[in-house]
Design an enzyme around this catalytic site. Sequence first.
Site, PDB file in Angstrom:
ATOM      1  N   CYS A   1       4.158  -4.825  -5.874  1.00 47.04           N
ATOM      2  CA  CYS A   1       3.029  -4.214  -5.177  1.00 47.04           C
ATOM      3  C   CYS A   1       1.756  -5.051  -5.243  1.00 47.04           C
ATOM      4  CB  CYS A   1       2.769  -2.823  -5.732  1.00 47.04           C
ATOM      5  SG  CYS A   1       4.196  -1.734  -5.614  1.00 47.04           S
TER       6      CYS A   1
ATOM      7  N   HIS B   1       0.787   2.364   1.843  1.00 50.22           N
ATOM      8  CA  HIS B   1       1.093   1.291   0.894  1.00 50.22           C
ATOM      9  C   HIS B   1       2.243   0.406   1.384  1.00 50.22           C
ATOM     10  CE1 HIS B   1       1.487  -0.952  -2.699  1.00 50.22           C
ATOM     11  NE2 HIS B   1       2.240  -0.129  -3.402  1.00 50.22           N
TER      12      HIS B   1
END
Length: 544
Positions: free
Chosen positions: A87, A348
């Site tokens: 991430c 995201h």
Amino acid sequence: MASSKRKVFVVGVGMTKFEKPGRREDFDYPQMAEEAGQRALDDAGIPYSAVQQAVVGYVYGDSSCGQRALYGLGMTGIPIYNVNNNCATGSSALFIGKQLIEGGLCDCIMALGFEKMERGSLGAKFTDRTIPMDRHMGVMTEIEELSGAPPTPQMFGNAGREHMRKYGTTLDHFAKIAEKNHNHSVNNPYSQFQKSYTLEQIKTSPAVHEPLTKLQCCPTSDGGAAVIIASEDFVRRNGLEPQAIEIVAMEMATDFPSTFHEKSSMKLVGYDMTKAAADRVFMKAGCRINDVDVVELHDCFSANELITYEALGLCQPGEAGAFIDRGDNTYGGKYVVNPSGGLISKGHPLGATGLAQCSELTWQLRGVCGKRQVSNAQLALQHNVGLGGAVVVALYRHGFPAFKGQRSATSARPNYAIQSTAAAKDVSEFKAKLVFDELKKRLDAEPGLAKKVNATFLFKIRNGPGNQEASWFADLKSSPPTISVGEGKAQCTITMKDADFLDMMTGKLDGQQAFFKGKLKISGNMMLANKLKDLQPRGGKSKL
């Protein structure tokens, strides 16, 4: 040796709207990259040929997706690096590019990130080899009893549970973070969700893994983001001082032994990494956390935002609950955290997230965020974490405060609007010609129209007859106003396909949707593009 490093500036940013996976047709990663990348280039006012190297980040994809993605912008033979840091991938790409400029190897670099994701929770893609998170998962099972929830919300939810046990944090504190971020996203057109929720709605949404409910968890998303960074010499050569945002300091950290040995769920998801990177950033920058005005941090789950307050130093260990109750994490408080809506609302897409954070902070420091603008934002803090693990923390400020609010000197450098394969000598067959002919009639019939708009526009029309390009220059500041075929020094440049331009100006294509779908590209003063609706031919009078 550190003193010999060159300064690095963000000079262009761009991103797509983050979308629910599969919602938008023809939105594969090459389209995401072209849309985000071209917006960043337009923002910087430079062509792709000015980019000397590129660093591309994505998590789910085959080898060399970076090359395939960037070839839609140009094929200039430059080095292209592919990065995967979970991430934290987007900010890792930016971190690498910054080092290349600092070391004097380049003057202009593009960092690009994107992700095309599947719906639902994430899972392992390769089951015939060791998974990178095997040690993290092993420690998690030693600390907490496994539940039926997906592994990632379990890990972050367990970190929240640990904080509750140690410091008395309540379920309301986590829910208040989600409430804040959903409220912030209402004013962000790039956000996947733009809906506010009450505290009660958040608390009673479907349970995922205590303390987390569904509305406290980020969604999977499709999307891309891009950032152009440059040296000080490049900034000054191209008159980019008004928009140049300095990366004051940026640090990356990875896991420490404490991640595995101290049996702490908070440390397992990156608390120590974050604290170490933040400490180094503030030491190098020579400033304090109290100097920060606006923060974009990695709120993949509300629990992670809460523990990150303390890891970054926004409040002392154990004080996050009181920090939230005082409203020190939103407008009117000590800091504004995640004015974009954060990952919880904005979405995201893993490879794009860190660069979207940079984009938001760049806009905040330029003072162009409209309703979500943080008042008098001077110093911005970024935090992006990936399990496995890596974290990037950065500080930004305006690189040339004396130029803030001025328009970049576009006249001092070439016009870098998109060029097509050939310029048209005869525009008679262009659909756009119908629009401009009708507009000339309106300007003659309505003397106050030009005064109302009071701006200069350059319209770059692509994909006309024979795949040609034509340009129209509209000077609505002169007396009398003029519209002519050709180019001129414009405050706002509009680039569209011939057919799309006709559809937009006749009301068949919504301008905002066209922008977010990449059909409408804007450079220069973007706010002036809103005045195009005043120039649209009126339904009753239009002969189009």
